[in-house]
Design a protein around this motif. Structure first.
Motif, PDB file in Angstrom:
ATOM      1  N   PRO A  72       0.830  -1.209   0.000  1.00  0.00           N
ATOM      2  CA  PRO A  72       0.000   0.000   0.000  1.00  0.00           C
ATOM      3  C   PRO A  72       0.860   1.252   0.000  1.00  0.00           C
ATOM      4  N   TRP A  73       0.222   2.386  -0.290  1.00  0.00           N
ATOM      5  CA  TRP A  73       0.915   3.674  -0.230  1.00  0.00           C
ATOM      6  C   TRP A  73       0.031   4.664   0.509  1.00  0.00           C
ATOM      7  N   LEU A  74       0.658   5.693   1.047  1.00  0.00           N
ATOM      8  CA  LEU A  74      -0.011   6.631   1.959  1.00  0.00           C
ATOM      9  C   LEU A  74      -0.129   8.011   1.312  1.00  0.00           C
ATOM     10  N   TRP A  75      -1.310   8.619   1.478  1.00  0.00           N
ATOM     11  CA  TRP A  75      -1.553   9.985   1.007  1.00  0.00           C
ATOM     12  C   TRP A  75      -2.075  10.780   2.202  1.00  0.00           C
ATOM     13  N   VAL A  76      -1.323  11.796   2.627  1.00  0.00           N
ATOM     14  CA  VAL A  76      -1.674  12.604   3.793  1.00  0.00           C
ATOM     15  C   VAL A  76      -1.989  14.026   3.349  1.00  0.00           C
ATOM     16  N   LEU A 101      -4.430   2.461  -1.873  1.00  0.00           N
ATOM     17  CA  LEU A 101      -4.361   3.779  -1.244  1.00  0.00           C
ATOM     18  C   LEU A 101      -4.791   3.740   0.219  1.00  0.00           C
ATOM     19  N   ILE A 102      -3.994   4.372   1.083  1.00  0.00           N
ATOM     20  CA  ILE A 102      -4.370   4.680   2.464  1.00  0.00           C
ATOM     21  C   ILE A 102      -4.376   6.196   2.581  1.00  0.00           C
ATOM     22  N   HIS A 103      -5.531   6.780   2.900  1.00  0.00           N
ATOM     23  CA  HIS A 103      -5.665   8.236   2.964  1.00  0.00           C
ATOM     24  C   HIS A 103      -5.803   8.684   4.405  1.00  0.00           C
ATOM     25  N   VAL A 104      -5.062   9.737   4.755  1.00  0.00           N
ATOM     26  CA  VAL A 104      -5.136  10.327   6.102  1.00  0.00           C
ATOM     27  C   VAL A 104      -5.504  11.798   5.947  1.00  0.00           C
ATOM     28  N   ALA A 105      -6.605  12.205   6.583  1.00  0.00           N
ATOM     29  CA  ALA A 105      -7.023  13.605   6.617  1.00  0.00           C
ATOM     30  C   ALA A 105      -6.655  14.162   7.987  1.00  0.00           C
ATOM     31  N   ALA A 106      -5.664  15.046   8.012  1.00  0.00           N
ATOM     32  CA  ALA A 106      -5.179  15.608   9.274  1.00  0.00           C
ATOM     33  C   ALA A 106      -5.851  16.945   9.540  1.00  0.00           C
ATOM     34  N   LEU A 116       2.941  11.891   8.308  1.00  0.00           N
ATOM     35  CA  LEU A 116       3.949  11.669   7.267  1.00  0.00           C
ATOM     36  C   LEU A 116       5.176  10.963   7.847  1.00  0.00           C
ATOM     37  N   GLU A 117       5.649  11.435   9.001  1.00  0.00           N
ATOM     38  CA  GLU A 117       6.849  10.838   9.578  1.00  0.00           C
ATOM     39  C   GLU A 117       6.596   9.396  10.011  1.00  0.00           C
ATOM     40  N   GLU A 118       5.428   9.134  10.589  1.00  0.00           N
ATOM     41  CA  GLU A 118       5.112   7.769  10.979  1.00  0.00           C
ATOM     42  C   GLU A 118       4.982   6.870   9.753  1.00  0.00           C
ATOM     43  N   GLY A 119       4.422   7.406   8.669  1.00  0.00           N
ATOM     44  CA  GLY A 119       4.331   6.618   7.440  1.00  0.00           C
ATOM     45  C   GLY A 119       5.699   6.274   6.881  1.00  0.00           C
ATOM     46  N   ASP A 124       6.465  -1.185   5.182  1.00  0.00           N
ATOM     47  CA  ASP A 124       5.407  -1.879   4.450  1.00  0.00           C
ATOM     48  C   ASP A 124       4.691  -0.962   3.475  1.00  0.00           C
ATOM     49  N   LEU A 125       5.076   0.328   3.422  1.00  0.00           N
ATOM     50  CA  LEU A 125       4.516   1.262   2.459  1.00  0.00           C
ATOM     51  C   LEU A 125       5.459   1.402   1.274  1.00  0.00           C
ATOM     52  N   ALA A 126       4.875   1.446   0.077  1.00  0.00           N
ATOM     53  CA  ALA A 126       5.693   1.599  -1.129  1.00  0.00           C
ATOM     54  C   ALA A 126       6.243   3.015  -1.238  1.00  0.00           C
ATOM     55  N   PHE A 127       5.410   4.004  -0.910  1.00  0.00           N
ATOM     56  CA  PHE A 127       5.832   5.401  -0.935  1.00  0.00           C
ATOM     57  C   PHE A 127       4.791   6.233  -0.206  1.00  0.00           C
ATOM     58  N   VAL A 128       5.117   7.513   0.008  1.00  0.00           N
ATOM     59  CA  VAL A 128       4.226   8.432   0.719  1.00  0.00           C
ATOM     60  C   VAL A 128       4.103   9.717  -0.093  1.00  0.00           C
TER      61      VAL A 128
END
Length: 250
Positions: A72-76, A101-106, A116-119, A124-128
């Motif tokens: 998975p990848w992260l979008w913050v 996609l893993i989406h985080v709304a801050a 972002l830093e925790e991601g 296990d994440l491909a990219f952020v």
């Protein structure tokens, strides 16, 4: 018989899209850079679109060398970024990325930086990808340095999109100014939408010379490509060396 069968003439090869110059970036180089910033207007989506294109280009090269990456990848996004550019539209994402996609709304910029830093600490994440608006106080040089160190230490790439932000101090290894560029007309249907293209100005890089390019999706090769000659060296006078605008000479 000799002379009756003329030697077949091969069609001329298409000219290269660009001329690779030592020390200048081109697609495929810089894949080991783990922290990149893209400055773009909040009035359109060129910044995050290029971030996705760069991430997908990196993933395709990784797949060619080591096999497909299904992580998975992260979008913050912080609250202001969501208000300006909207949330991710999953059906509009590249097909290979939609279901991952893993989406985080801050709520606050500080919360977005924490996510972002925790991601980046999660292998296990491909990219952020991050989207932050303006120049929040929380995103100072110390915070930028923390992101760089986390991305480098844990080998997770970060593309941080800065919406309507001025050039401030930061530790990203590559920093781009991004704007939309006209698409080329379709070969068989000039009225159809063309492949996306971006005017990309690399105004700071630790390992490459600054330069300007027109980047875009090459549908025939299914990869990111350069569509104009390399204009390396055409860098803004201001760059990121000063927070003040450059005054014209008297």
């Amino acid at each position: 018989m000799e002379g009756l069968c003329p030697t077949p003439q091969l069609p001329p090869q298409a000219p290269p899209l660009y001329h690779a110059v030592p020390g200048r970036w081109h697609p495929g180089l810089g894949h080991d850079v783990r922290h990149t910033e893209l400055f773009a207007s909040a009035d359109e989506a060129s910044g995050v679109a290029l971030a996705l294109a760069l991430a997908q280009n990196m993933a395709s090269r990784h797949a060619a060398a080591q096999g497909d990456d299904h992580r998975p990848w992260l979008w913050v996004q912080d609250k202001t970024a969501i208000r300006l550019s909207g949330r991710p539209y999953r059906p509009g994402l590249p097909e290979g990325l939609r279901h991952r996609l893993i989406h985080v709304a801050a709520d606050k910029p500080a919360d977005a930086l924490f996510a972002l830093e925790e991601g980046l600490r999660c292998r296990d994440l491909a990219f952020v990808i991050g989207e932050m608006a303006g120049n929040p106080a929380a995103l100072d040089f110390t915070a930028s340095r923390r992101l760089s160190l986390a991305a480098q230490r844990h080998d997770v790439p970060l593309w941080l999109v800065r919406l309507s932000a001025r050039h401030d101090l930061g530790s990203a290894r590559m920093r781009w100014d991004v704007a939309p560029a006209p698409s080329a007309p379709r070969r068989w249907n000039p009225d159809a939408p063309g492949d996306p293209r971006w005017q990309a100005d690399l105004f700071r890089a630790h390992v490459f010379q600054p330069g300007q390019w027109i980047l875009g999706d090459d549908s025939e090769r299914a990869e990111l490509a350069v569509f104009t000659p390399d204009h390396g060296g055409m860098v803004s006078d201001a760059g990121d060396r000063s927070l003040a605008s450059v005054q014209p000479a008297a």
